[in-house]
Scaffold this active site. Structure first.
Site, PDB file in Angstrom:
ATOM      1  N   PHE A 144       5.926  -9.546  54.654  1.00 48.60           N
ATOM      2  CA  PHE A 144       7.327  -9.939  54.846  1.00 48.60           C
ATOM      3  C   PHE A 144       7.849 -10.799  53.684  1.00 48.60           C
ATOM      4  CE2 PHE A 144       9.688 -13.571  57.090  1.00 48.60           C
ATOM      5  CZ  PHE A 144      10.937 -13.070  56.798  1.00 48.60           C
TER       6      PHE A 144
ATOM      7  N   LEU B 291      -2.918  -4.138  52.438  1.00 45.14           N
ATOM      8  CA  LEU B 291      -2.211  -3.266  53.396  1.00 45.14           C
ATOM      9  C   LEU B 291      -2.883  -3.309  54.761  1.00 45.14           C
ATOM     10  CD1 LEU B 291      -1.137  -0.154  51.255  1.00 45.14           C
ATOM     11  CD2 LEU B 291       0.194  -2.199  51.843  1.00 45.14           C
TER      12      LEU B 291
ATOM     13  N   ASP C 109      -8.393  -6.289  48.245  1.00 41.03           N
ATOM     14  CA  ASP C 109      -8.628  -7.502  49.028  1.00 41.03           C
ATOM     15  C   ASP C 109      -8.741  -8.709  48.089  1.00 41.03           C
ATOM     16  OD1 ASP C 109      -9.766  -9.480  50.718  1.00 41.03           O
ATOM     17  OD2 ASP C 109     -10.761  -7.944  51.916  1.00 41.03           O
TER      18      ASP C 109
ATOM     19  N   GLU D  46      -3.581 -13.722  56.809  1.00 40.11           N
ATOM     20  CA  GLU D  46      -3.310 -13.370  58.197  1.00 40.11           C
ATOM     21  C   GLU D  46      -2.342 -14.436  58.672  1.00 40.11           C
ATOM     22  OE1 GLU D  46      -4.191 -10.810  60.038  1.00 40.11           O
ATOM     23  OE2 GLU D  46      -5.362  -9.888  58.457  1.00 40.11           O
TER      24      GLU D  46
ATOM     25  N   THR E 272       2.118 -23.521  54.991  1.00 32.86           N
ATOM     26  CA  THR E 272       2.992 -23.593  56.159  1.00 32.86           C
ATOM     27  C   THR E 272       3.152 -25.015  56.677  1.00 32.86           C
ATOM     28  OG1 THR E 272       3.108 -22.926  58.482  1.00 32.86           O
ATOM     29  CG2 THR E 272       0.926 -23.037  57.534  1.00 32.86           C
ATOM     30  N   ASP E 273       4.228 -25.229  57.428  1.00 33.06           N
ATOM     31  CA  ASP E 273       4.417 -26.543  58.076  1.00 33.06           C
ATOM     32  C   ASP E 273       3.422 -26.760  59.219  1.00 33.06           C
ATOM     33  OD1 ASP E 273       5.511 -24.739  59.933  1.00 33.06           O
ATOM     34  OD2 ASP E 273       7.516 -25.634  59.935  1.00 33.06           O
ATOM     35  N   GLU E 274       2.794 -25.655  59.697  1.00 32.38           N
ATOM     36  CA  GLU E 274       1.912 -25.780  60.869  1.00 32.38           C
ATOM     37  C   GLU E 274       0.680 -26.624  60.591  1.00 32.38           C
ATOM     38  OE1 GLU E 274       1.194 -22.406  63.258  1.00 32.38           O
ATOM     39  OE2 GLU E 274       3.190 -21.580  62.952  1.00 32.38           O
TER      40      GLU E 274
ATOM     41  N   TYR F  45      -5.005 -20.257  63.225  1.00 37.99           N
ATOM     42  CA  TYR F  45      -4.209 -19.916  62.041  1.00 37.99           C
ATOM     43  C   TYR F  45      -3.911 -21.162  61.215  1.00 37.99           C
ATOM     44  CZ  TYR F  45       0.042 -19.298  59.291  1.00 37.99           C
ATOM     45  OH  TYR F  45       0.965 -19.330  58.269  1.00 37.99           O
TER      46      TYR F  45
ATOM     47  N   LYS G 256      -5.131 -22.183  57.356  1.00 36.41           N
ATOM     48  CA  LYS G 256      -4.221 -22.500  56.248  1.00 36.41           C
ATOM     49  C   LYS G 256      -4.505 -23.906  55.715  1.00 36.41           C
ATOM     50  CE  LYS G 256      -1.221 -20.321  54.818  1.00 36.41           C
ATOM     51  NZ  LYS G 256      -1.174 -19.246  53.773  1.00 36.41           N
TER      52      LYS G 256
HETATM   53  P1  NAD Z   1       2.709 -11.170  56.590  1.00 38.62           P
HETATM   54  O1  NAD Z   1       1.680 -11.171  57.670  1.00 38.62           O
HETATM   55  O2  NAD Z   1       4.007 -10.499  56.820  1.00 38.62           O
HETATM   56  O3  NAD Z   1       2.087 -10.510  55.268  1.00 38.62           O
HETATM   57  C1  NAD Z   1       0.817 -10.811  54.795  1.00 38.62           C
HETATM   58  C2  NAD Z   1       0.458  -9.811  53.696  1.00 38.62           C
HETATM   59  O4  NAD Z   1      -0.844 -10.158  53.199  1.00 38.62           O
HETATM   60  C3  NAD Z   1       0.379  -8.359  54.203  1.00 38.62           C
HETATM   61  O5  NAD Z   1       1.042  -7.508  53.303  1.00 38.62           O
HETATM   62  C4  NAD Z   1      -1.113  -8.075  54.234  1.00 38.62           C
HETATM   63  O6  NAD Z   1      -1.419  -6.706  54.020  1.00 38.62           O
HETATM   64  C5  NAD Z   1      -1.625  -8.963  53.112  1.00 38.62           C
HETATM   65  N1  NAD Z   1      -3.040  -9.331  53.273  1.00 38.62           N
HETATM   66  C6  NAD Z   1      -3.654  -9.797  54.391  1.00 38.62           C
HETATM   67  N2  NAD Z   1      -4.960 -10.018  54.154  1.00 38.62           N
HETATM   68  C7  NAD Z   1      -5.184  -9.691  52.846  1.00 38.62           C
HETATM   69  C8  NAD Z   1      -6.311  -9.718  51.997  1.00 38.62           C
HETATM   70  N3  NAD Z   1      -7.516 -10.114  52.448  1.00 38.62           N
HETATM   71  N4  NAD Z   1      -6.167  -9.338  50.712  1.00 38.62           N
HETATM   72  C9  NAD Z   1      -4.970  -8.919  50.241  1.00 38.62           C
HETATM   73  N5  NAD Z   1      -3.856  -8.867  51.008  1.00 38.62           N
HETATM   74  C10 NAD Z   1      -3.960  -9.249  52.289  1.00 38.62           C
HETATM   75  O7  NAD Z   1       2.896 -12.686  56.192  1.00 38.62           O
HETATM   76  P2  NAD Z   1       4.230 -13.455  55.747  1.00 38.62           P
HETATM   77  O8  NAD Z   1       4.969 -13.855  56.946  1.00 38.62           O
HETATM   78  O9  NAD Z   1       4.895 -12.690  54.671  1.00 38.62           O
HETATM   79  O10 NAD Z   1       3.583 -14.787  55.133  1.00 38.62           O
HETATM   80  C11 NAD Z   1       3.256 -14.873  53.759  1.00 38.62           C
HETATM   81  C12 NAD Z   1       2.617 -16.232  53.489  1.00 38.62           C
HETATM   82  O11 NAD Z   1       3.518 -17.263  53.856  1.00 38.62           O
HETATM   83  C13 NAD Z   1       1.341 -16.487  54.303  1.00 38.62           C
HETATM   84  O12 NAD Z   1       0.433 -17.176  53.476  1.00 38.62           O
HETATM   85  C14 NAD Z   1       1.807 -17.356  55.451  1.00 38.62           C
HETATM   86  O13 NAD Z   1       0.757 -18.197  55.891  1.00 38.62           O
HETATM   87  C15 NAD Z   1       2.905 -18.154  54.780  1.00 38.62           C
HETATM   88  N6  NAD Z   1       3.963 -18.626  55.674  1.00 38.62           N
HETATM   89  C16 NAD Z   1       4.681 -17.742  56.427  1.00 38.62           C
HETATM   90  C17 NAD Z   1       5.727 -18.216  57.223  1.00 38.62           C
HETATM   91  C18 NAD Z   1       6.569 -17.289  58.069  1.00 38.62           C
HETATM   92  O14 NAD Z   1       7.421 -17.778  58.804  1.00 38.62           O
HETATM   93  N7  NAD Z   1       6.398 -15.993  58.006  1.00 38.62           N
HETATM   94  C19 NAD Z   1       6.025 -19.577  57.245  1.00 38.62           C
HETATM   95  C20 NAD Z   1       5.224 -20.444  56.507  1.00 38.62           C
HETATM   96  C21 NAD Z   1       4.228 -19.952  55.683  1.00 38.62           C
HETATM   97  O1  DAU Z   2       6.068 -22.563  61.023  1.00 36.50           O
HETATM   98  C1  DAU Z   2       5.649 -21.635  60.090  1.00 36.50           C
HETATM   99  C2  DAU Z   2       4.936 -20.505  60.781  1.00 36.50           C
HETATM  100  O2  DAU Z   2       5.931 -19.750  61.477  1.00 36.50           O
HETATM  101  C3  DAU Z   2       4.157 -19.606  59.841  1.00 36.50           C
HETATM  102  O3  DAU Z   2       3.147 -20.343  59.217  1.00 36.50           O
HETATM  103  C4  DAU Z   2       3.550 -18.417  60.591  1.00 36.50           C
HETATM  104  O4  DAU Z   2       2.935 -17.535  59.680  1.00 36.50           O
HETATM  105  C5  DAU Z   2       4.664 -17.700  61.336  1.00 36.50           C
HETATM  106  O5  DAU Z   2       4.112 -16.671  62.122  1.00 36.50           O
HETATM  107  C6  DAU Z   2       5.448 -18.670  62.230  1.00 36.50           C
HETATM  108  O6  DAU Z   2       4.630 -19.157  63.318  1.00 36.50           O
HETATM  109  P1  DAU Z   2       5.251 -19.351  64.783  1.00 36.50           P
HETATM  110  O7  DAU Z   2       4.151 -19.297  65.757  1.00 36.50           O
HETATM  111  O8  DAU Z   2       6.174 -20.515  64.820  1.00 36.50           O
HETATM  112  O9  DAU Z   2       6.164 -18.025  64.833  1.00 36.50           O
HETATM  113  P2  DAU Z   2       6.409 -16.930  65.967  1.00 36.50           P
HETATM  114  O10 DAU Z   2       7.509 -16.064  65.493  1.00 36.50           O
HETATM  115  O11 DAU Z   2       5.137 -16.285  66.408  1.00 36.50           O
HETATM  116  O12 DAU Z   2       6.947 -17.814  67.172  1.00 36.50           O
HETATM  117  C7  DAU Z   2       8.089 -18.634  67.012  1.00 36.50           C
HETATM  118  C8  DAU Z   2       8.297 -19.374  68.315  1.00 36.50           C
HETATM  119  O13 DAU Z   2       8.677 -18.428  69.324  1.00 36.50           O
HETATM  120  C9  DAU Z   2       7.044 -20.048  68.825  1.00 36.50           C
HETATM  121  O14 DAU Z   2       7.402 -21.267  69.442  1.00 36.50           O
HETATM  122  C10 DAU Z   2       6.491 -19.069  69.862  1.00 36.50           C
HETATM  123  C11 DAU Z   2       7.749 -18.419  70.415  1.00 36.50           C
HETATM  124  N1  DAU Z   2       7.594 -17.025  70.846  1.00 36.50           N
HETATM  125  C12 DAU Z   2       7.026 -16.132  70.001  1.00 36.50           C
HETATM  126  C13 DAU Z   2       6.852 -14.826  70.370  1.00 36.50           C
HETATM  127  C14 DAU Z   2       6.189 -13.830  69.428  1.00 36.50           C
HETATM  128  C15 DAU Z   2       8.065 -16.626  72.077  1.00 36.50           C
HETATM  129  O15 DAU Z   2       8.604 -17.421  72.845  1.00 36.50           O
HETATM  130  N2  DAU Z   2       7.903 -15.324  72.448  1.00 36.50           N
HETATM  131  C16 DAU Z   2       7.296 -14.408  71.652  1.00 36.50           C
HETATM  132  O16 DAU Z   2       7.150 -13.231  72.080  1.00 36.50           O
END
Ligand code: NAD
Ligand code: DAU
Length: 355
Positions: A10, A33, A57, A82, A132-134, A158, A162
């Site tokens: 994403f 992928l 990978d 992941e 991440t903020d988590e 998770y 991180k």
């Molecule tokens: P995502 O799950 O959408 O995408 C992860 C990508 O990494 C995928 O394309 C997957 O194929 C690839 N991948 C997974 N394992 C791999 C490996 N071993 N080698 C090579 N590629 C691999 O994740 P995202 O939401 O785009 O998040 C990207 C980064 O941002 C992550 O590090 C996540 O922890 C961080 N992050 C995400 C959010 C969020 O809200 N989505 C918020 C804070 C931080």
């Molecule tokens: O805060 C940053 C993080 O945000 C990233 O590091 C993670 O990669 C990303 O997945 C995200 O984590 P969250 O757990 O906050 O995101 P998620 O979209 O899974 O959930 C957002 C909130 O919504 C959380 O409080 C759980 C709730 N939720 C989620 C799902 C999937 C629901 O209530 N129902 C649902 O079905």
């Protein structure tokens, strides 16, 4: 030239697309992928010579070493992970393997590469780690937002994976002098997000007339950041961030989950009215996520003051764009969720081995 990891996911795909459009800098994109990575997200640059996609990978050290030697990137921008908390609860092993061990492998190969670079290239090299903020744990309703100095207290497998990666990145700067940058950001949303995360899941389910599952009491709070604001922040840190530093990135948009879901329903009511009444009638409160963090909020003061970054989107403008994108891109949703696309990739790559 940049080496981007996870650029078919994403945020990574949004980063690759927006960086090519805005700076034109060539990118080598290393992505395994997994279920979360989709080449369809990169279809618009399939014939763009500035983008080289490599399926592989981050834990494959010979592959990483070869890519670094061949392409000589000025920086690694590390998104691969992941990323889904619920999946980490069901099966944490892959999170340790990719997020902790994978990041370690990348750091080791980056160090070996960087140490052999000639003077100016060595000085300019950066390893940017996206986190991440988590890692900071959970806030009470009146606590101040997370700062870069907030102690780590990860609560899910998770978040712990991180946090482990963040500590390794920190150690590689402190011990070896590797010029690292770490960004910790809040919840991203926007185009190309896999429909397992809250916002795209709710949009997809509402359009399919399926129940909208809100965990627990729906009062958990997240700080929403539009993905292209995040990508711009990453580019800003890459260009002007100080090696060894971490930067918090947030959208300044704290919302309760139930309010986010209601806002999505309201936008859909306007754009594509449901025949049998408002979409909010589909909302169901379901069993909570184990260990569910109550509230996240980011203090993005450091990146604003030191690097001049602020988000351009409000939550309202960003959510409206996001709902519109999903309405206009139903084919993308159907393909990434059906398994058909993954099957095709399997067939196409199975006999080719690592690129
Ligand atoms: P995502 O799950 O959408 O995408 C992860 C990508 O990494 C995928 O394309 C997957 O194929 C690839 N991948 C997974 N394992 C791999 C490996 N071993 N080698 C090579 N590629 C691999 O994740 P995202 O939401 O785009 O998040 C990207 C980064 O941002 C992550 O590090 C996540 O922890 C961080 N992050 C995400 C959010 C969020 O809200 N989505 C918020 C804070 C931080
Ligand atoms: O805060 C940053 C993080 O945000 C990233 O590091 C993670 O990669 C990303 O997945 C995200 O984590 P969250 O757990 O906050 O995101 P998620 O979209 O899974 O959930 C957002 C909130 O919504 C959380 O409080 C759980 C709730 N939720 C989620 C799902 C999937 C629901 O209530 N129902 C649902 O079905």
């Amino acid at each position: 030239m940049l080496l981007v990891t996870g650029g078919a996911g994403f945020i990574g795909a949004n980063f690759v697309l927006s960086t090519l459009a805005e700076t034109g800098e060539p990118i080598v994109n290393l992505d395994k992928l997994t279920y979360a990575g989709n080449l369809r997200s990169l279809a618009s640059i399939a014939a763009d010579a500035r983008h080289t996609f490599v399926r592989g990978d981050i834990a494959d050290r010979p592959l990483v070493a070869r890519l670094l030697a061949e392409h000589r990137p000025r920086a690694i921008v590390h998104f691969a992970a992941e990323s889904h908390v619920d999946r980490s609860i069901h099966g944490p092993a892959e999170f340790i393997r990719t997020n902790v061990v994978g990041t370690f492998c990348l750091l080791e190969e980056a160090r070996a590469y960087w140490e052999k670079l000639p003077g100016a290239e060595r000085d300019a090299f950066r390893f940017l780690h996206v986190s991440t903020d988590e890692v900071y744990g959970s806030l009470g309703p009146d606590d101040p937002p997370f700062r870069e100095t907030t102690p780590y207290a990860p609560n899910s497998p998770y978040a712990a994976s991180k946090a482990g990666a963040d500590h390794m990145v920190r150690a590689y700067h402190h011990t070896y002098g590797l010029p690292t940058l770490t960004t910790n950001c809040s919840n991203n949303y926007g185009p190309l997000q896999f429909p397992e995360k809250l916002i795209p899941l709710m949009i997809a389910r509402a359009l399919a007339d399926e129940p909208l599952p809100v965990y627990g009491d729906g009062q958990n709070v997240r700080d929403w950041l539009y993905v292209l604001d995040h990508c711009r922040a990453v580019r800003t840190v890459l260009e002007r961030g100080r090696p060894g530093e971490t930067y918090n990135i947030g959208g300044g948009a704290e919302r309760r989950n139930i309010d986010v879901v209601r806002e999505i329903c309201a936008l859909l009511d306007e754009a594509r009215p449901r025949r049998t009444g408002p979409y909010s009638a589909l909302i169901r409160f379901v069993a909570d996520r184990p260990g569910h963090d109550r509230r996240y909020a980011m203090d993005a003061g450091k990146i604003r003051r030191e690097l001049g970054w602020t988000p351009a989107e409000t939550f309202e403008s960003g959510l409206a764009k996001t709902v519109r994108w999903y309405l206009d891109n139903q084919a993308w949703v159907n393909e990434v969720t059906s398994g058909a696309y993954r099957d095709w990739i399997e067939r196409n790559y199975a006999k080719r081995g690592a690129a």
